[in-house]
Motif scaffolding. Structure first.
Motif, short mmCIF file in Angstrom:
data_model
loop_
_atom_site.label_atom_id
_atom_site.label_comp_id
_atom_site.label_asym_id
_atom_site.label_seq_id
_atom_site.Cartn_x
_atom_site.Cartn_y
_atom_site.Cartn_z
N ALA A 1 -1.23 -7.52 7.62
CA ALA A 1 -2.24 -6.40 8.42
C ALA A 1 -3.47 -5.73 7.10
O ALA A 1 -2.72 -4.46 7.42
CB ALA A 1 -1.14 -5.24 9.14
N THR A 2 -3.96 -6.34 6.99
CA THR A 2 -5.11 -5.95 6.60
C THR A 2 -6.33 -5.44 7.10
O THR A 2 -6.29 -5.76 8.40
CB THR A 2 -5.87 -6.58 5.15
N GLN B 1 -6.07 -6.98 10.87
CA GLN B 1 -5.96 -6.08 11.69
C GLN B 1 -7.64 -6.20 12.91
O GLN B 1 -6.67 -5.84 14.19
CB GLN B 1 -6.05 -4.58 11.57
N ASN C 1 -10.02 3.05 8.37
CA ASN C 1 -9.20 3.17 7.42
C ASN C 1 -9.53 3.96 6.04
O ASN C 1 -9.15 5.53 5.12
CB ASN C 1 -8.39 2.00 6.49
N ARG D 1 -3.25 -2.53 15.03
CA ARG D 1 -2.29 -2.26 14.11
C ARG D 1 -1.31 -2.11 13.26
O ARG D 1 -1.12 -2.62 12.27
CB ARG D 1 -3.39 -0.82 13.39
N ASN E 1 2.29 -7.82 11.78
CA ASN E 1 2.14 -7.66 10.90
C ASN E 1 1.77 -6.99 10.06
O ASN E 1 1.44 -7.78 8.88
CB ASN E 1 1.16 -9.43 10.84
N ASN E 2 3.26 -6.83 10.24
CA ASN E 2 2.52 -5.05 9.12
C ASN E 2 3.88 -4.48 9.06
O ASN E 2 4.65 -4.38 9.32
CB ASN E 2 1.50 -3.80 9.74
N ARG E 3 3.73 -4.20 7.72
CA ARG E 3 5.07 -3.81 6.67
C ARG E 3 6.06 -2.33 7.01
O ARG E 3 7.05 -1.61 7.41
CB ARG E 3 5.74 -3.99 5.13
N LYS E 4 4.78 -1.66 8.10
CA LYS E 4 5.06 -0.32 8.28
C LYS E 4 5.69 -0.54 10.74
O LYS E 4 6.13 0.06 10.70
CB LYS E 4 5.03 1.39 8.33
N ALA F 1 0.75 2.59 11.86
CA ALA F 1 0.20 1.91 11.16
C ALA F 1 -0.65 2.49 9.42
O ALA F 1 -1.14 3.87 9.36
CB ALA F 1 -1.39 0.98 11.16
#
Length: 281
Positions: A50-51, A55, A217, A256, A259-262, A281
């Motif tokens: 999720a860079t 995204q 962002n 968003r 594949n996001n750690r959050k 995100a």
């Protein structure tokens, strides 16, 4: 350390140079280890993180599903670039450039690999006939703004973001150089968005999906520490209006989080989002 640098006649690779990225940056391509990629049940297999570039594609896929394109159902697998997953043999087979995102379309008789985020957006837009005008000036404008973003990202990320936030030492010249260029790009977008609801036209398109994770962002203050304040991004009111409108799209919100750690390290069905409580995100 000296403030000036005299390049040698022939450059050589210093493996210790590069700050936090020294362990993964290298001047050669190709796989460093054998690793077979996982494959899920859906026709579209995405290998990503999720860079902002990652995204773009998960936003596109979630928007396609929200628009009723059931064939856009997908499995999204987490690629940990800090651990070097992008240099595994399976990933390199899909993207020889070892960058996320990478897509494998298994719905075709012969699986189709697609790499580079802009190429994936175009491929999906044409495959499903969505988020890309079919002809004329609107199609040309959308492609122009899509490629504007693709050409701009290195100045924002590899330029400003790197020297302002990630570089092991801070130097005035590169920070000033890329701060100036980042602000110029925001000004380009701001003037366009004063004329048009979205970048390509008055309709949401792949041009917006490409630019939004990068500009959004930064404009929200979610990237590169206090970069929003340093760059004075509040002055770009039309960009702010555009970011706020896209922020409110539920499919974009889901995209968003993939594949996001959050959010979701992996995504295999819409039901996966039900496990998240108030995630952002």
């Amino acid at each position: 350390m000296s403030d000036t640098y005299t390049p040698p006649k022939v450059w050589t690779w210093d493996k210790s140079n590069g700050g936090q990225f020294a362990s993964i940056n290298r001047p050669v391509s190709g796989a460093t280890h054998e690793k077979v990629l996982p494959v899920g049940q859906h026709g579209l297999q995405l290998y990503s993180l999720a860079t902002p570039n990652g995204q773009k594609v998960t936003i596109m896929l979630e928007e396609l599903l929200a628009a009723g394109h059931a064939g856009a159902e997908y499995d999204a697998w987490f690629i940990d670039i800090g651990a070097g997953d992008q240099f595994g043999s399976g990933f390199v087979e899909i993207n020889p450039n070892s960058k996320i995102p990478a897509l494998l379309d298994r719905t075709e008789a012969n699986p189709v690999r697609v790499f580079e985020s802009g190429a994936i957006l175009i491929y999906l837009a044409e495959k499903f006939g969505a988020f890309l005008p079919t002809s004329g000036a609107a199609r040309a404008e959308t492609f122009s703004w899509l490629n504007w973003q693709m050409g701009s990202a290195p100045f924002i990320g590899g330029g400003f973001g790197h020297f302002y936030f990630y570089a092991p030492e801070k130097y005035e010249y590169p920070i000033n150089r890329y701060a100036m260029e980042t602000k110029r790009l925001f000004d380009v977008a701001d003037k366009r968005l004063a004329q048009s609801r979205f970048l390509g036209s008055d309709d949401y398109s792949i041009a917006d999906m490409a630019a939004y994770p990068w500009l959004g962002n930064l404009w929200r203050g979610d990237a590169y520490g206090d970069a929003k304040t340093f760059l004075g991004l509040e002055e770009y009111e039309n960009v702010g209006r555009w970011v706020t409108e896209i922020d409110a799209r539920e499919a974009t919100q889901r995209g968003r989080l993939v594949n996001n750690r959050k959010g979701l390290l992996e995504r295999h069905s819409a039901q996966d989002f039900e496990s998240l409580v108030n995630a952002t995100a």
